[in-house]
Design a protein around this motif. Structure first.
Motif, PDB file in Angstrom:
ATOM      1  N   ARG A  21     -23.014  67.345 -33.306  1.00 27.75           N
ATOM      2  CA  ARG A  21     -24.299  66.282 -33.188  1.00 27.75           C
ATOM      3  C   ARG A  21     -23.700  65.465 -32.546  1.00 27.75           C
ATOM      4  NH1 ARG A  21     -27.220  64.697 -37.904  1.00 27.75           N
ATOM      5  NH2 ARG A  21     -25.098  64.291 -38.537  1.00 27.75           N
ATOM      6  N   ALA A  22     -24.757  64.640 -31.772  1.00 26.75           N
ATOM      7  CA  ALA A  22     -24.415  63.246 -31.244  1.00 26.75           C
ATOM      8  C   ALA A  22     -23.883  62.153 -32.107  1.00 26.75           C
ATOM      9  CB  ALA A  22     -25.382  62.955 -30.219  1.00 26.75           C
ATOM     10  N   ALA A  27     -19.271  58.760 -34.018  1.00 28.20           N
ATOM     11  CA  ALA A  27     -18.309  58.701 -35.419  1.00 28.20           C
ATOM     12  C   ALA A  27     -17.099  58.952 -35.149  1.00 28.20           C
ATOM     13  CB  ALA A  27     -18.936  59.030 -36.821  1.00 28.20           C
ATOM     14  N   THR A  28     -16.680  60.084 -34.746  1.00 27.13           N
ATOM     15  CA  THR A  28     -15.346  60.294 -34.326  1.00 27.13           C
ATOM     16  C   THR A  28     -14.543  59.543 -33.402  1.00 27.13           C
ATOM     17  OG1 THR A  28     -15.961  62.839 -34.693  1.00 27.13           O
ATOM     18  CG2 THR A  28     -14.080  62.358 -33.349  1.00 27.13           C
ATOM     19  N   PHE A  29     -15.536  59.281 -32.170  1.00 30.26           N
ATOM     20  CA  PHE A  29     -14.859  58.619 -31.225  1.00 30.26           C
ATOM     21  C   PHE A  29     -15.285  56.811 -31.319  1.00 30.26           C
ATOM     22  CE2 PHE A  29     -15.114  62.890 -29.571  1.00 30.26           C
ATOM     23  CZ  PHE A  29     -13.973  63.184 -29.330  1.00 30.26           C
ATOM     24  N   GLU A  30     -15.819  56.534 -32.418  1.00 24.58           N
ATOM     25  CA  GLU A  30     -16.170  55.231 -32.515  1.00 24.58           C
ATOM     26  C   GLU A  30     -16.820  54.746 -31.182  1.00 24.58           C
ATOM     27  OE1 GLU A  30     -12.432  53.534 -33.353  1.00 24.58           O
ATOM     28  OE2 GLU A  30     -12.151  54.594 -35.538  1.00 24.58           O
ATOM     29  N   LYS A  33     -24.248  56.141 -30.099  1.00 24.96           N
ATOM     30  CA  LYS A  33     -24.901  57.712 -29.815  1.00 24.96           C
ATOM     31  C   LYS A  33     -25.244  57.829 -28.250  1.00 24.96           C
ATOM     32  CE  LYS A  33     -28.388  58.468 -32.087  1.00 24.96           C
ATOM     33  NZ  LYS A  33     -29.539  58.900 -33.101  1.00 24.96           N
ATOM     34  N   ARG A  34     -25.712  56.487 -27.745  1.00 21.50           N
ATOM     35  CA  ARG A  34     -26.072  56.366 -26.223  1.00 21.50           C
ATOM     36  C   ARG A  34     -24.674  56.669 -25.535  1.00 21.50           C
ATOM     37  NH1 ARG A  34     -29.773  51.746 -24.397  1.00 21.50           N
ATOM     38  NH2 ARG A  34     -29.792  53.172 -22.790  1.00 21.50           N
ATOM     39  N   THR A  35     -23.743  56.423 -25.752  1.00 25.68           N
ATOM     40  CA  THR A  35     -22.443  56.410 -25.131  1.00 25.68           C
ATOM     41  C   THR A  35     -21.995  57.901 -25.049  1.00 25.68           C
ATOM     42  OG1 THR A  35     -21.523  54.343 -25.666  1.00 25.68           O
ATOM     43  CG2 THR A  35     -19.971  55.849 -25.002  1.00 25.68           C
ATOM     44  N   ILE A  36     -22.209  58.752 -26.164  1.00 25.38           N
ATOM     45  CA  ILE A  36     -22.035  60.132 -26.467  1.00 25.38           C
ATOM     46  C   ILE A  36     -22.993  60.912 -25.250  1.00 25.38           C
ATOM     47  CG2 ILE A  36     -22.112  62.071 -27.674  1.00 25.38           C
ATOM     48  CD1 ILE A  36     -19.587  60.657 -28.130  1.00 25.38           C
ATOM     49  N   TYR A  37     -24.314  60.303 -25.162  1.00 22.96           N
ATOM     50  CA  TYR A  37     -25.339  61.007 -24.229  1.00 22.96           C
ATOM     51  C   TYR A  37     -24.859  60.850 -22.693  1.00 22.96           C
ATOM     52  CZ  TYR A  37     -28.573  60.757 -28.503  1.00 22.96           C
ATOM     53  OH  TYR A  37     -29.075  61.051 -29.746  1.00 22.96           O
ATOM     54  N   ARG A  38     -24.598  59.726 -22.598  1.00 17.82           N
ATOM     55  CA  ARG A  38     -23.982  59.443 -21.116  1.00 17.82           C
ATOM     56  C   ARG A  38     -22.708  60.419 -20.974  1.00 17.82           C
ATOM     57  NH1 ARG A  38     -25.535  54.003 -22.393  1.00 17.82           N
ATOM     58  NH2 ARG A  38     -23.316  53.413 -23.010  1.00 17.82           N
TER      59      ARG A  38
END
Length: 171
Positions: A21-22, A27-30, A33-38
């Motif tokens: 999940r995002a 959390a893993t990459f600190e 969520k919006r950064t993960i979406y991008r």
């Protein structure tokens, strides 16, 4: 962690964990969520087959991330020459695909091999089927001479043109 490293790490994480999940990736990459979406959007734009499943998160298309392949110079040369032949034999779409594959293969070679393979691609041309066993052996010798950058001396007679009629020539 810079963005490039994080993008690769996300691909490796999705490969190893299946679905993520995002929130979990954030959390893993600190990061948020919006950064993960991008980042997921950037991976998709770069051609990574990321699949989004509601409630389960993101995953990679099965079999996407294959181990790197290592080619010998001869193997790479054969793939590139084969791609050149195929590019000449099909329509523009397949020609484009063969050229793209050739760029990827050539780009994966070490610099010194890339130059050697480029020179050989410019020197070697495809000979259609139907060559005799003797001609095949001669072509093999010529190929070895090209690869080894050796001089070749041969005698021949032309089948047509000014030298036709049994006149022998030496080169």
């Amino acid at each position: 962690m810079n963005r490039t490293d994080r993008l690769l790490a996300i691909v490796l994480e999705l490969q190893a964990a299946g679905h993520r999940r995002a929130e979990d990736l954030a959390a893993t990459f600190e990061v948020g969520k919006r950064t993960i979406y991008r980042d997921i959007q950037a991976l998709c734009e770069a051609g990574a087959p990321v699949i989004a499943t509601p409630g389960r998160g993101y995953s990679l298309l099965e079999g996407y991330f294959l181990p790197p392949l290592r080619f010998t110079p001869d193997e790479a040369l054969m793939l590139l020459l084969g791609g050149d032949v195929m590019a000449q034999s099909f329509d523009a779409e397949y020609q484009s695909a063969a050229e793209a594959a050739g760029r990827k293969i050539a780009g994966a070679l070490p610099e010194h091999l890339r130059e050697e393979v480029r020179a050989l691609r410019e020197s070697i041309r495809f000979v259609a089927e139907g060559a005799s066993e003797r001609e095949t052996g001669q072509l093999r010798q010529l190929r070895r001479a090209l690869v080894g950058r050796h001089s070749v001396q041969f005698r021949y007679h032309a089948r047509s043109g000014q030298l036709a009629g049994g006149t022998w020539s030496e080169r």
